[in-house]
Each structure stands twice: as structure tokens, then as C-alpha cells.
Write an enzyme that holds these catalytic residues in place. Structure first.
Site, PDB file in Angstrom:
ATOM      1  N   ASN A  40      13.674  37.128   4.635  1.00  0.00           N
ATOM      2  CA  ASN A  40      14.957  36.856   5.283  1.00  0.00           C
ATOM      3  C   ASN A  40      14.850  36.989   6.797  1.00  0.00           C
ATOM      4  OD1 ASN A  40      16.260  36.362   2.850  1.00  0.00           O
ATOM      5  ND2 ASN A  40      16.918  38.474   2.598  1.00  0.00           N
ATOM      6  N   HIS A  57      14.172  42.604  -2.065  1.00  0.00           N
ATOM      7  CA  HIS A  57      15.332  43.181  -2.761  1.00  0.00           C
ATOM      8  C   HIS A  57      14.991  44.552  -3.339  1.00  0.00           C
ATOM      9  CE1 HIS A  57      17.104  38.861  -3.363  1.00  0.00           C
ATOM     10  NE2 HIS A  57      17.075  39.240  -2.098  1.00  0.00           N
ATOM     11  N   TYR A 105       9.730  34.657  -2.099  1.00  0.00           N
ATOM     12  CA  TYR A 105      10.058  35.164  -0.772  1.00  0.00           C
ATOM     13  C   TYR A 105       8.801  35.395   0.062  1.00  0.00           C
ATOM     14  CZ  TYR A 105      14.951  36.089  -2.081  1.00  0.00           C
ATOM     15  OH  TYR A 105      16.251  35.972  -2.458  1.00  0.00           O
TER      16      TYR A 105
END
Length: 763
Positions: A206, A257, A266
Site C-alpha cells: 500500500n 494485513h 501484495y
């Protein structure tokens, strides 16, 4: 060619765009040339630098996709939409995110050399009016998110929008470009901060994705402060943020996460974003420095073990396994593309390893050619690598890799690979989010993944919507019916026991199974050998009045049932593997046709699959433990790509030394391997092998030298004393954690988080 927007009056009149003040720009020592060069590098990464007739087919595919977007463009201001199937009145649908993705597709067609629309002024004007429309109706700084997915606002749209503006840059009015980018000042101002959830510090992929968007906004608006902010965020990525477990670990694990292994999803996004930032900013005033070997090392440590002939193993792709448009070859292709991008920037000692490695992946995977998936720039690099006679074709990676920090083990041999997905109180069993991965109940309960060179499509040929989700290979399951996993499902089994240890080309893995929503318990171990994987199970017990099964195999064989041969204690599935039952069990074999829909397992707003039924044939081999078993056991071996004769004779070459609640152990040639669940002793032909606490153990004797590897997957012991079948004279080639203790060896395992300790001892 028609352009719907160009045939209409301006959706936003000149009054709507007039008077927009340009952003305040700081004075920069670097002139505009540095920004322009960075932008051109970025466009080159997306669309390729120059047209070559060798890429005609791929360019036509890009053009076809762009034309499809253009042809269906029908702006409707009333119930706002650019495309009839993507109304923009409800942000919760994610249609605004999809709309910007389509704009990127259109921009890519415009910027790609060799397409008919390349540089077409009319197409650029149509795109500009469409971006005006989206700014007005879908994405601007004054809108309310209204509970929709934060990711779309802060990463998804910013990435697509900045790509679109970069690709169309030479055909866009610059005052309107700044208007379209203005919402990013609100929704994506800082790579390290989450606007929608104040207090959340971005980590992993992210942060990398946000850094890419912030850097591109800086390049497009000539704002060096933004580029520096992005570069600084990337430089700190390898340092995990305090309070979060996300990121890369020294053993190669990657967590997102907090509790989920995500190298293949990811993790790949992270790798790609950082690689493209490095390439875009190379030789610029904002060149990313300070990463050093730490970043390049993760290619070998974290990604290479999970790539099999260009396919990214599903055991590290998390909930993305349920996405119809995101399969193992998509993640593999992105990994290849990223490594190719890094070849120019990486130190030669890294690039020298990667070139043969990638060349081998490209050549061996003819089932899903790279050039059908990659962008033109990636194809150009791949073609150059394949044509370079100085680069040999690298062999498949071999070895055993234990990722203690994410409960994954991968065993790789020259012709096949075998992965094991476990879970514990540290690592979640399965993630369900945004209505994805609805039936991934058992994917972290000891599921096993067999990859063979003979069939590179077993896992990506519509397997996930068609496989029986109650019968995943390697698992021991309570046969209860289950509801779809809810959003935010997070199951951490109440046990620390999961992990293993490797010794060269061999390994052992073990987990204590505590089933979710069931009384089922079991102890499961896998012994990873040269030509086989031996699986032992013990202590299998349940009391819910339901049948319990262990799934030896559940193989997708596409549209045919391959020949199956059965003998006394063995089964052979042609083209796949042999299966030897080592304890006299009578397995059940099921050959069936199964039909499912991708929509059954993924109903996500922007990822959901379609309703088209797909059908595949499966061969399932299972061991039935009956209803409410008490202390049931199993013992079987998987022999990938073995012949019938090799399968039939395997039972004579392996000795099961123990399969009890205290110890599971085998002997094979000169190898001893054991899982001590607690203090215990096992008899070998040379004498007793004992441990005074929990551990996994591998021993290999060569005359008076014994190589050993020890770990404590339970993470509960401080020190384990190992008594070998032979008196120990001295410890050599071991770290400080291994020492001689009279006639035994003591290993300090406390604080090592389940990682292995190795040594050579004289006996």
C-alpha cells in the site's frame, strides 16, 4: 472511427474550466528537462519506447482493447456514466475505479507505438473530455466516500489517473491536467498516511502504491517536493513500521494485513512499484538511494522460491486466488517483468543470477507465453534476453525453503515443486475480504500444492471455482457443510505449532491442526525427500458426529481422466504422480466432473467473477477416518512424476520409525528426520534418537560426520537437548547456538522465532 464525446457539446463548458489557478510551484534547481525525462521513462515502461514489427500482434491487442473502450463510450450526465454498464451514482459499486481503469486502457492504446490511434489528436480530445466528466461526477476533492472501499480513492484511482495523464501527456491541455490531478492532494497526499482512516500508517504494497502515485503527480506537475516525499517513503519500506507486522522478513517471508502471507499478490505489487520508481527516477535529481542490496536481495530470498516456470504459487497469493482475472501466471508475469526492469539498475552480481533464471522461466513455460500477457516494453526486454547467446538457460531452482515467519514451506526438485500452507496463532488460515475468497476455508490448514513440469495449467485452468473446496490436497477435514466466509474473517488457530527446518535439499514441516468451528484436532507432518514427500498424521480426533477425511490428492485433469493404476498399497495417476499408502490404508478414489462459476467464490465489487459455468475433471484420493475418530492416523507418500514401478517399490525404501502423539519420524537412505511434539525417544537401527523438548530435526550421517538441522516451530522451548544414536565427540561448523553436552547436542532455540539452527558434529 467515432468518438462519442467529440460529437457532443463539451460536458463541462469553458466556464467550468476557466479561472482555475495553477498550483503554487516551488522554485527548483532542476529544470523541466529532468521532470520530462522521468515522465518519458515512465511512459516507456508502460507503452514501450519504439515500434518494432515483431510486436505487431501485441500492439494490435492493445489497440483492440482501447478501441473497445472507445467504441462503448456513451456519456450520460443524467444518471452519470461514461459507459452504460458503469453508472457513477453510487461509489460503493466501485464503478468509478473501473472507469479510470478503462481510461488507462484507452490512454495506453493512444501512447503505444504501432497502434492506429497512436498520437491521434481526436482520440486525445475525447479522452480529455472523458476525464473532465469523471472529475465532475466521480472523483474530486469535495466528494464523500460514503463507506466505499478506501483503496479505490487512495491507491486505485490515483494510480490509474496518473498513468493515464502520463500516457496522454503530449495530447492534453495542461490546465485541465492539473484540475484532474487536484483530488490527489486530498485523497493521496502522503505515501505514509491513510486519509480515510486517520492514524493508520501505510505499510508494504500500500505504501509502495501510494508512493508511485505521489511521485507521478510530482513529475506531471513539476513538483520536486512530491517526488522526494515518494522517494523517502520507498527508502524506508524495508524498515517495518512500528506497530505493524507487515513487510519483508529476514527469512524471505512477506506479510500484509498483519497475519497473511502475500508474497504473490501484495508482495509482487510492492516489488513492481519500487522497481518502476527506481527506473523512472534513475539518473535524476531524485534518484532513489539507500536501498542497496536489501531491496535486490528480496528477489532471490522472497520471490524466486515461489516461482515455478513463470507461475507464482497460489499458496502465497491470499484471497486473490479467487479472482478470475488474477491467476498464477498474471502474478508470475508481473514478477518477470519487474526483474527484467531491474536488470539495468541492479548490481551485476544480482543481474548475473537473474538473467539465466528468467530465461529458463520464459523458455520452459510454453503453455502460457509471456508475450501474451506482458506490456510491449517487457516483451522487448524479454526478446533481447532470449536472443542473447551469452546468457545460458538457467535450470529450475532446487532446495527446501522454510518461511518460518509466514508458516510456508517450499520443496523444489529439478522436475517438480511442492508447497505447504500452514497457519497458527501468528498466521491466519484464510483471508476473506470484500466478498472475495468466499470458500477458502481450508487453504491454510496444511493444504499442499504440487507443481510439475508436465502440466503448468493444473492450478490456473479454472481450478478454484471447480475444485471441491471441502477436499483440498493435504488437508484433514471435518465434512460439515459451511457458509461462505464473511467479510473481515480472520481465524488464527489457537496453537503456536507450525513450521519446520531444512537441511540442504531436504526438509521437514509440521503443524498442529485445530479446525475452525469443529472439535477436530490432528498432528500433521511432511518429510521432504529427493524423490518424494512423505506425509504422516496422528492424533486425529473429533466428536461432532461427522465423518473426517484426509485428502491425499485432488487433481485438476482438465477435460480428461488420465489413466489410473492401482496396486497393493499404491495408486499411480499417469502424468501426475504416484501415491504410496505406507500403513496399509485402503484409500477411496473419486473421479468426477465438477462445474462451478467464478462468481461463486468472488462477488467483489471490482473483482467479482462472472456467472459462466465452467467444468473440469478431477481425480481425488482420500483416506476416510470415519465418524468421530479417536487417535486415527495416516501415512502416505507422494512421488511426483514417478513411474508405476517406482511407485510400487517405494514402500520398500522408506521406514516409518514413529507416528505417535509424541514423535513422528522416518528413515530414508542416510537421512533421519523427526518431529518431536514433546520430549520423546524413537528407536533407529543405530540406537535411540531423543529430544527433551519440541523440535523438528534432520540428521544426515557421512562416516564420522553428522550434519544436523533443528528448529522449534512451537516457539516454546528455550533449549533442546538432542541425543543422537551415536556418541558426540565435538561440534564443528555450528554457530554459538549449538554446543556439545556430554554425549549429546544442545541447541538454543529460544528467541529464534522458529528458524533453523545447523551444525556439523563428529561422532
Amino acid at each position: 472511427m467515432t468518438h462519442p464525446l467529440s460529437r457532443r457539446s463539451a460536458l463541462l463548458g469553458t466556464a467550468a474550466v476557466a479561472g482555475l489557478a495553477l498550483w503554487d510551484r516551488p522554485a527548483e534547481a532542476a529544470g523541466t528537462a529532468a521532470f520530462d525525462a522521468a515522465r518519458e521513462r515512465w511512459v516507456g515502461l508502460l507503452a514501450g519506447g519504439s515500434y518494432d514489427s515483431a510486436f505487431t500482434e501485441r500492439a494490435q491487442a492493445v489497440e483492440g482493447s482501447a478501441n473497445a473502450v472507445l467504441r462503448k463510450l456513451q456519456p450520460t450526465p443524467g444518471r452519470p456514466s461514461l459507459w452504460p454498464d458503469l453508472p457513477l451514482d453510487d461509489p460503493g459499486t466501485g464503478n468509478f475505479n473501473r472507469s479510470y481503469n478503462r481510461m488507462r486502457t484507452l490512454a495506453l492504446g493512444w501512447a503505444t507505438p504501432g497502434t492506429a490511434m497512436h498520437g491521434d489528436g481526436q482520440v486525445a480530445e475525447t479522452a480529455a473530455r472523458a476525464l473532465d466528466f469523471l472529475y465532475e461526477h466521480a472523483y474530486h476533492e469535495g466528494l464523500d466516500r460514503r463507506g466505499s472501499n478506501w483503496y479505490w480513492w487512495e491507491i486505485g484511482v490515483p494510480r490509474s489517473l496518473t498513468d493515464t495523464c502520463a500516457l496522454l501527456y503530449d495530447g492534453l491541455p495542461k490546465d485541465r491536467l492539473e484540475r484532474w490531478l487536484r483530488p490527489l492532494r486530498h485523497w493521496c497526499p502522503d505515501p505514509e498516511r491513510r486519509v480515510s482512516h486517520p492514524g493508520v500508517v501505510e505499510t508494504g504494497a500500500n505504501r509502495a502504491g501510494k508512493a508511485m502515485a505521489v511521485a507521478m503527480r510530482g513529475v506531471l506537475t513539476y513538483d520536486a517536493r512530491l517526488i522526494k516525499r515518494a522517494a523517502d517513503a520507498v527508502s524506508g519500506l524495508l524498515r517495518r513500521t512500528s506497530g505493524s507486522r507487515d513487510g519483508f522478513y529476514r527469512d524471505g517471508s512477506f506479510i500484509q494485513h498483519d497475519v497473511y502471507p502475500y508474497t504473490g499478490s501484495y508482495g509482487v505489487d510492492y516489488l513492481e512499484s519500487v522497481a518502476k520508481l527506481i527506473a523512472m527516477l534513475a539518473k535524476s535529481p531524485w534518484e532513489i538511494t539507500g536501498i542497496g542490496d536489501a531491496y535486490y536481495d528480496i528477489v532471490d530470498r522472497s520471490f524466486v522460491p515461489f516461482v515455478f516456470d513463470g507461475l507464482m504459487m497460489d499458496c502465497v497469493r491470499g484471497r486473490s486466488i479467487s479472482r478470475q482475472g488474477h491467476r498464477d501466471y498474471h502474478s508470475g508475469q508481473k514478477t518477470i517483468e519487474t526483474i527484467l526492469t531491474l536488470l539495468d539498475a541492479a548490481p551485476e552480481r544480482h543481474a548475473r543470477r537473474w538473467r539465466p533464471l528468467v530465461k529458463g522461466w520464459l523458455i520452459r513455460n510454453q503453455a502460457i507465453p509471456y508475450d501474451t500477457l506482458a506490456p510491449l516494453a517487457g516483451i522487448a526486454r524479454a526478446e533481447a534476453l532470449l536472443a542473447d547467446p551469452s546468457v545460458p538457460v538457467g535450470p529450475r531452482t532446487t532446495g527446501t525453503y522454510v518461511f518460518a515467519d509466514m508458516d510456508r514451506v517450499v520443496h523444489r526438485r529439478p522436475g517438480w515443486a511442492y508447497a505447504i500452507a500452514m497457519s497458527s496463532e501468528r498466521i491466519g488460515a484464510a483471508e476473506a475480504m470484500n466478498r472475495e475468497n468466499l470458500r477458502g476455508w481450508y487453504t491454510g490448514d496444511g493444504m499442499t500444492y504440487l507443481y510439475t513440469g508436465g502440466d503448468l495449467t493444473a492450478w490456473n485452468d479454472d481450478l478454484w471455482p471447480t475444485i471441491d473446496p471441502y477436499r483440498l490436497p493435504g488437508t484433514t477435514v471435518d465434512t460439515r457443510r459451511r457458509a461462505d466466509l464473511p467479510h473481515g474473517h480472520r481465524r488464527l488457530p489457537r496453537t503456536p505449532w507450525a513450521g519446520g527446518v531444512a537441511l540442504g535439499e531436504h526438509g521437514v514441516a509440521a503443524m498442529k491442526l485445530i479446525a475452525g468451528g469443529s472439535s477436530l484436532r490432528a498432528k500433521k507432518a511432511w518429510f521432504l525427500l529427493d524423490d518424494a514427500v512423505v506425509a504422516l498424521g496422528t492424533g486425529i480426533a473429533a466428536s461432532d458426529g461427522r465423518r473426517v477425511e484426509t485428502i491425499v490428492e485432488n487433481r485438476n485433469t482438465h477435460d480428461r481422466h488420465p489413466p489410473l493404476t492401482r496396486g497393493d498399497g499404491w495408486i499411480h495417476l499417469s502424468g501426475v504422480a504416484g501415491y504410496a499408502l505406507l500403513d496399509g490404508a485402503d484409500p477411496k478414489v473419486i473421479r468426477e466432473q465438477r462445474t462451478g462459476r467464478w462468481r461463486d467464490i468472488d462477488k467483489g465489487a471490482t473483482t467479482g467473477g462472472d456467472d459462466t459455468p465452467v467444468t473440469r475433471l478431477y481425480t481425488t484420493i482420500l483416506i476416510d477416518h470415519g465418524v468421530d475418530p479417536r487417535k486415527a492416523r495416516y501415512a502416505y507418500a507422494v512421488l511426483p512424476e514417478a513411474s508405476i514401478a517406482e511407485t510400487a517399490g517405494f514402500g520398500q525404501r522408506i521406514e516409518i520409525l514413529a507416528n505417535s502423539g509424541a514423535v513422528q519420524a522416518i528413515s530414508h537412505d542416510d537421512l533421519l528426520a523427526a518431529v518431536f511434539w514433546r520430549a520423546g525417544t524413537v528407536e533407529t537401527e543405530d540406537g535411540p534418537l531423543a529430544a527433551d523438548g519440541p523440535c523438528t530435526l534432520l540428521l544426515r550421517r557421512d562416516h564420522q560426520r553428522v550434519r544436523l538441522a533443528v528448529s522449534d516451530p512451537s516457539r516454546t522451548a528455550g533449549e533442546v537437548k538432542i541425543t543422537l544414536p551415536w556418541p558426540v565427540k565435538s561440534v564443528k561448523e555450528g554457530g554459538r547456538s549449538v554446543r556439545r553436552a556430554k554425549r549429546a547436542v544442545k541447541v538454543e532455540v529460544g528467541g529464534s522465532r522458529g528458524h533453523g539452527h545447523t551444525a556439523v558434529v563428529r561422532v
